[in-house]
Design a protein around this motif. Sequence first.
Motif, PDB file in Angstrom:
ATOM      1  N   UNK A 138       0.794  -1.150  -0.174  1.00 20.29           N
ATOM      2  CA  UNK A 138      -0.098   0.030  -0.160  1.00 20.29           C
ATOM      3  C   UNK A 138       0.926   1.243  -0.031  1.00 20.29           C
ATOM      4  N   UNK A 139       1.936   1.313   0.885  1.00 16.73           N
ATOM      5  CA  UNK A 139       2.614   2.354   0.988  1.00 16.73           C
ATOM      6  C   UNK A 139       3.519   2.666  -0.291  1.00 16.73           C
TER       7      UNK A 139
ATOM      8  N   UNK B 181       2.891   2.060  -3.448  1.00 14.78           N
ATOM      9  CA  UNK B 181       2.045   1.903  -4.806  1.00 14.78           C
ATOM     10  C   UNK B 181       0.862   3.183  -4.318  1.00 14.78           C
ATOM     11  N   UNK B 182       0.458   3.583  -3.409  1.00 11.24           N
ATOM     12  CA  UNK B 182      -0.641   4.288  -3.479  1.00 11.24           C
ATOM     13  C   UNK B 182      -0.431   5.579  -2.584  1.00 11.24           C
ATOM     14  N   UNK B 183       0.707   5.901  -2.106  1.00 12.26           N
ATOM     15  CA  UNK B 183       1.115   6.848  -1.094  1.00 12.26           C
ATOM     16  C   UNK B 183       1.945   7.779  -1.837  1.00 12.26           C
ATOM     17  N   UNK B 184       2.086   9.157  -1.822  1.00 16.97           N
ATOM     18  CA  UNK B 184       2.719  10.035  -2.376  1.00 16.97           C
ATOM     19  C   UNK B 184       4.277   9.764  -1.944  1.00 16.97           C
ATOM     20  N   UNK B 185       4.519   9.679  -0.759  1.00 18.19           N
ATOM     21  CA  UNK B 185       5.864   9.573  -0.371  1.00 18.19           C
ATOM     22  C   UNK B 185       6.345   8.022  -1.010  1.00 18.19           C
TER      23      UNK B 185
ATOM     24  N   UNK C 157       5.600   6.795  -3.782  1.00 19.76           N
ATOM     25  CA  UNK C 157       5.977   6.815  -5.002  1.00 19.76           C
ATOM     26  C   UNK C 157       7.296   7.746  -5.150  1.00 19.76           C
ATOM     27  N   UNK C 158       7.514   8.752  -4.339  1.00 22.38           N
ATOM     28  CA  UNK C 158       8.633   9.455  -4.353  1.00 22.38           C
ATOM     29  C   UNK C 158       9.859   8.803  -4.029  1.00 22.38           C
TER      30      UNK C 158
ATOM     31  N   UNK D 298       4.176  14.017 -10.437  1.00 25.33           N
ATOM     32  CA  UNK D 298       5.311  13.799  -9.541  1.00 25.33           C
ATOM     33  C   UNK D 298       5.879  15.212  -8.943  1.00 25.33           C
TER      34      UNK D 298
ATOM     35  N   UNK E 138       1.664  13.449   2.780  1.00 29.77           N
ATOM     36  CA  UNK E 138       2.529  12.301   2.267  1.00 29.77           C
ATOM     37  C   UNK E 138       1.810  10.872   2.452  1.00 29.77           C
TER      38      UNK E 138
ATOM     39  N   UNK F 268      -1.494  10.291   2.447  1.00 30.01           N
ATOM     40  CA  UNK F 268      -2.757  10.140   1.709  1.00 30.01           C
ATOM     41  C   UNK F 268      -2.728   9.349   0.555  1.00 30.01           C
TER      42      UNK F 268
ATOM     43  N   UNK G 100      -3.214   8.023  -2.948  1.00 31.10           N
ATOM     44  CA  UNK G 100      -2.658   8.835  -4.393  1.00 31.10           C
ATOM     45  C   UNK G 100      -4.181   8.390  -5.293  1.00 31.10           C
TER      46      UNK G 100
ATOM     47  N   UNK H  13      -5.179   7.540  -8.091  1.00 27.72           N
ATOM     48  CA  UNK H  13      -4.598   7.045  -9.299  1.00 27.72           C
ATOM     49  C   UNK H  13      -5.634   7.409 -10.621  1.00 27.72           C
TER      50      UNK H  13
END
Lengths: 329, 506
Positions: free
Chosen positions: A182-183, A185-189, A191-192, B106, B113, B115, B117, B119
């Motif tokens: 989950x972390x 694939x689905x959170x902003x950080x 993906x960062x 991005x 941070x 939340x 995304x 998609x």
Amino acid sequence: MKSLGTTFLRREAGIVVMIVLFCLVVGAVKPQFLTLNSLRIIFLLVPLIMIGAMGQMLVIVARHVDLSIGSILGLTAMASGMMFRFHPEIWWQLGFALSIGSGALLGLFNGLLITLFRLPAIIVTLGTLNLYRGITFIMSDAKQIDRQYVPTALKEMSQDSPIFGIPWIIFMSFGIATLTYWFSMHTRIGREVFALGSNPTAAPLRGINVSKVTLTVFTISGALSGLAGIMYASRWGFVNPSNTGNGFEFQVIAAVVIGGVSINGGLGTALGTVLGVLLLGCVAAALPLLGIPGTTQNAIYGAVILVALLIDRLVRKQGQRQNVARAAA
Amino acid sequence: MTNPETALLSARGISKQFAGIEVLSDVDLDLMPGEIHALVGENGAGKSTFAKILAGVYRPTRGSLSLNDQHVDITSPIVAQKLGVTLIHQEPISFPDLSVAENLVLGRLNSAPLARIPWQKITRDAQALMALLGVSIDVTKPMRGLSIADQQMVEIARSLASNSRLIIMDEPTAPLTPKEVATLFVIARRLRDEGRTIIFISHRLEEVRALCDRVTVFRDGHKVATERTANLSDSDIIRLMIGRPLKEYMHKQGSIIGEVALKLTNLTLPGKFHDISLAVKKGEIVGLGGLVGAGRTDVAQAIFGIAPAASGAIEVNGKLVKINSPTDAIAHGLAFVPEDRAQSGIFRTLAVEQNITAAIAKRIAPAMFISRFLERRFAQDSVAKLRIRLASLRQPIGELSGGNQQKAILARWLLTDPSILILDEPTRGIDIGVKAEFYDMIGELAAGGRAILLISSELPELLALCDRVLVMSEGRLTADIPRREATQELIMQAAVPRSTHQGVAA
């Protein structure tokens, strides 16, 4: 993420094939390998590695590496073990908070050294590998925490649960894997983390806070190593200052790499890492059954890693060729 | 609404120094809303530096910028993006492992941070942007598989997503096919008609003519002209680009020209260069002119076996040879002084003497072990002969000045006693005084009977040194000019790609 998914799934299908082939070959020689009992053995071998691998996967995706996780495991397990021994009156569940919390701090320390002084992670964590192990010796006075001090309730977590009698630690490891998925694939950080590993030069130009992302992955890796620490006490019922967590980093990095996480950063999935851990678990469970002595096991592990790397390289080359063909079309 | 008479962005007195050398001097420029503005000039004229200052990649040493009459400090690319200025690099920077849609958002997501995304929304927005641009790119695919043209489209989409008012394209068409160029132009015109400003940096005059409303010419760090494109002819632009006096100090020594030493026949490496046939005689200096990216370095690397050609023949002293690696090339008496000495020339942290003797391992180690005595003697001789200025032979070469580093590399190759010497931009980035010494040295080498192929982007250098000047453009030889007839105009005419993309001119 349709196409991205298919690229990854091809890699993961490859590991599934490797697992199935391996089990069939071993099962042909030793039929008892293909029983529920050995499944239980495999699943009891993997939870610690799985939890460590989830943190390590994030670190490697960010194009770093964390070699200190075995020492963090040892130190955090020792911290809780000493709490059990010297303060048995304290609620034993607080051992989880203590191990995870201290692990997070140790990981954060790694991250701070790397971001503040721009040191390479491999050197920093090689240093803290020895530093943390040394601290473990000092604080424990080089004495083992024996079985009688570890709370029975904690030990039982590795033996049983109300759900089909599957031990709690197995549920916990898969729970962590799900959270990591989950972390990532689905959170902003999350993906960062991938963006940073994919192109570290571009990341700051695109407004990504590189220090924050780096600190986050090392803190997570430390916290998960701490969780693995308290689970070590649960699984084995003792904590030894020199053995506990020793070599953990190699098993974990092996599992992550076998699971298709690119050592060049930017690529990797929680599912692939889970499969890598399971493949390693199958190998570990099969070796004693095949009568291969413990002394040979390291060599076998090493060979498995190299084979997995070779396969990874071949798959990648093919992928690149397809990409070139697509671009030319 | 912006008054069409006021500039979107005004630059006043913009100057930039690198290590004390001024590469941009007092540039004033007003960019109007709704115009496509070309920046042209020779390599190193300062146009890219200027663009990078606008985009926050570099900070100006002096000068000020204002956006819509308000003073702005563009301190970083992120600030530039927030102010609505986007620079699109020739080879776009991106996250190759992430999907197109992710690459678009991005760094601009400002949710918490942890939340989730959204998609689906991101994918939908990305698809909408692609539809707006009229390109069919699957936004769920990773960037890695995209062609350069598609990657540029993603960059343009990104600038639209952040609602950029000024989009700078740095030689966007160089890696594109004619069809892709046409698509790019359609989109650029559409963006202009929406009132955005586009800076278009290009060497291709026919593209500048087809696309740009105004053109600004840079030369040697100065802005020399800003005009409506329609008011200038191609030869006006070329004259403005090169109009500088010939430097006096250069001279060519007479040398006796002998037999053919190096001969190439139809050398081809698809995508890099095509049908290159040329000959260099003993004692002759043959110049190879053209713009950066014309394929000159690729030809040199093919001759030297670094990236061998796919087809064609190389003859050395009349004999057909196969050169598959630099080792083969050295064995046939070739030497190659590469352009980027930092990357491919020097061993930065090693001592000067080791750098100088690096190509003659066998001679300094006659019995398998390196003789310190021989190493020092060879290095000392070279230092004296080439007048290399240094504190000690054991100094790391990285501490020397650029010109002296370059001399040391030349010394390394001269020790191999080559009969054919290929020099790739040998005087780039070195001081005038050292340059003059270099010219003398190159002249002496030719007089000593060596065949020299000199790649240079500096026209006066080619004119002063070479017996003949060959010119390459877009991977092909476009001119072979003898010394007597060579002029800056002739070389430039052959170097600037024109009328190669008939489909573009609208």
